[in-house]
Design an enzyme around this catalytic site. Structure first.
Site, PDB file in Angstrom:
ATOM      1  N   THR A   8       0.840  -1.190   0.000  1.00 15.05           N
ATOM      2  CA  THR A   8       0.000   0.000   0.000  1.00 15.05           C
ATOM      3  C   THR A   8       0.875   1.241   0.000  1.00 15.05           C
ATOM      4  O   THR A   8       2.071   1.172   0.307  1.00 15.05           O
ATOM      5  CB  THR A   8      -0.936   0.019   1.221  1.00 15.05           C
ATOM      6  N   ALA A  11      -0.258   5.334   4.694  1.00 22.28           N
ATOM      7  CA  ALA A  11       0.487   5.305   5.965  1.00 22.28           C
ATOM      8  C   ALA A  11      -0.399   4.846   7.121  1.00 22.28           C
ATOM      9  O   ALA A  11       0.085   4.236   8.080  1.00 22.28           O
ATOM     10  CB  ALA A  11       1.067   6.684   6.257  1.00 22.28           C
ATOM     11  N   ASP A  71      -7.607  -5.941   0.365  1.00 19.71           N
ATOM     12  CA  ASP A  71      -8.555  -5.292  -0.518  1.00 19.71           C
ATOM     13  C   ASP A  71      -9.870  -5.280   0.234  1.00 19.71           C
ATOM     14  O   ASP A  71     -10.237  -6.267   0.888  1.00 19.71           O
ATOM     15  CB  ASP A  71      -8.698  -6.041  -1.850  1.00 19.71           C
ATOM     16  N   TYR A 155     -16.644   5.617   2.941  1.00 18.09           N
ATOM     17  CA  TYR A 155     -18.057   5.574   3.298  1.00 18.09           C
ATOM     18  C   TYR A 155     -18.297   5.665   4.805  1.00 18.09           C
ATOM     19  O   TYR A 155     -19.450   5.591   5.247  1.00 18.09           O
ATOM     20  CB  TYR A 155     -18.690   4.286   2.751  1.00 18.09           C
ATOM     21  N   ASP A 156     -17.255   5.818   5.602  1.00 12.54           N
ATOM     22  CA  ASP A 156     -17.400   5.845   7.064  1.00 12.54           C
ATOM     23  C   ASP A 156     -18.475   6.807   7.567  1.00 12.54           C
ATOM     24  O   ASP A 156     -19.220   6.467   8.488  1.00 12.54           O
ATOM     25  CB  ASP A 156     -16.064   6.169   7.742  1.00 12.54           C
ATOM     26  N   LYS A 176     -12.587   1.925  16.176  1.00 14.08           N
ATOM     27  CA  LYS A 176     -12.882   1.401  14.842  1.00 14.08           C
ATOM     28  C   LYS A 176     -12.035   0.166  14.548  1.00 14.08           C
ATOM     29  O   LYS A 176     -12.544  -0.847  14.054  1.00 14.08           O
ATOM     30  CB  LYS A 176     -12.645   2.476  13.789  1.00 14.08           C
ATOM     31  N   HIS A 181     -13.686  -4.416   9.730  1.00 14.15           N
ATOM     32  CA  HIS A 181     -13.439  -5.514   8.795  1.00 14.15           C
ATOM     33  C   HIS A 181     -11.937  -5.712   8.589  1.00 14.15           C
ATOM     34  O   HIS A 181     -11.445  -6.839   8.591  1.00 14.15           O
ATOM     35  CB  HIS A 181     -14.124  -5.218   7.474  1.00 14.15           C
ATOM     36  N   ARG A 182     -11.194  -4.620   8.439  1.00 10.78           N
ATOM     37  CA  ARG A 182      -9.751  -4.710   8.209  1.00 10.78           C
ATOM     38  C   ARG A 182      -9.045  -5.232   9.460  1.00 10.78           C
ATOM     39  O   ARG A 182      -8.180  -6.100   9.387  1.00 10.78           O
ATOM     40  CB  ARG A 182      -9.178  -3.356   7.793  1.00 10.78           C
TER      41      ARG A 182
END
Length: 196
Positions: A8, A11, A71, A155-156, A176, A181-182
């Site tokens: 990526t 940062a 992703d 979209y947060d 968060k 999900h991440r």
């Protein structure tokens, strides 16, 4: 010290991965593809898992180091799982968060609250010397009717995670990351690859 390359140029993803890795691999050091001057990898596959793998494979091959890539995107139930892998370019131009968010709100304008279910999905991939591992994570919630909050990205501001009374953009980074999900996908991945 074990060195990992994160595929990526973001940062913020580096900080998140470093924190997760260091819990199980105290000697882990994370460097990003951007810091190494590597070009972005074209994501032209049809699933989150495949796109994460092509990025991790490319970076591992180019650097000879263990590589991690992810992703992710937003999946809206009533839209048949769209925008999905097209989340970052839903309005046409890659990375135009505001346009993507406004288009999605317009598409859902006549959908009642009970039909606004959605989920963020992330696939995290690890590639090292031919070994490949992919793990996924989800954060379920609801699409709000208007943006709320200044934090996060994408979209947060219009996504309210299940169990929360605020948008994802109103959560602290720590809050968060604990439910995202991440965060879920990366924690599963780290558990799978440790010790490397």
């Amino acid at each position: 010290m074990t060195r990992f390359v994160l595929a990526t140029h973001n940062a913020g993803k580096k900080v998140e991965l470093q924190a997760i890795l260091s819990q199980v691999i105290p000697t882990a050091e994370v460097v990003t593809a951007g810091e190494l001057g590597l070009a972005d990898v074209v994501e032209d596959e049809l699933t989150f898992e495949e796109n994460a793998l092509i990025k991790a494979r490319a970076v591992a091959e180019e650097t000879g180091l263990p590589a991690i890539a992810d992703d992710s995107g937003l999946v809206v139930d009533v839209l048949g799982s769209a925008p999905g892998i097209l989340s970052a370019r839903w309005a046409g131009e890659h990375g135009d968060d505001r346009a993507n968010l406004e288009l999605l709100l317009a598409q859902l304008s006549d959908i009642p609250d009970r039909g606004r279910g959605a989920r963020f999905v992330c696939a995290a991939a690890y590639v090292n010397a031919g070994a490949e591992v992919v793990c996924t994570g989800e954060m379920r919630g609801t699409i709000l009717r208007e943006p709320v909050g200044d934090g996060g990205f994408g979209y947060d501001p219009i996504f309210q995670p299940d169990g929360e009374n605020v948008s994802a953009a109103q959560l602290s980074s720590e809050e968060k990351n604990a439910i995202s999900h991440r965060g879920k996908a990366l924690r599963k991945l780290v558990a799978e690859i440790a010790p490397v």
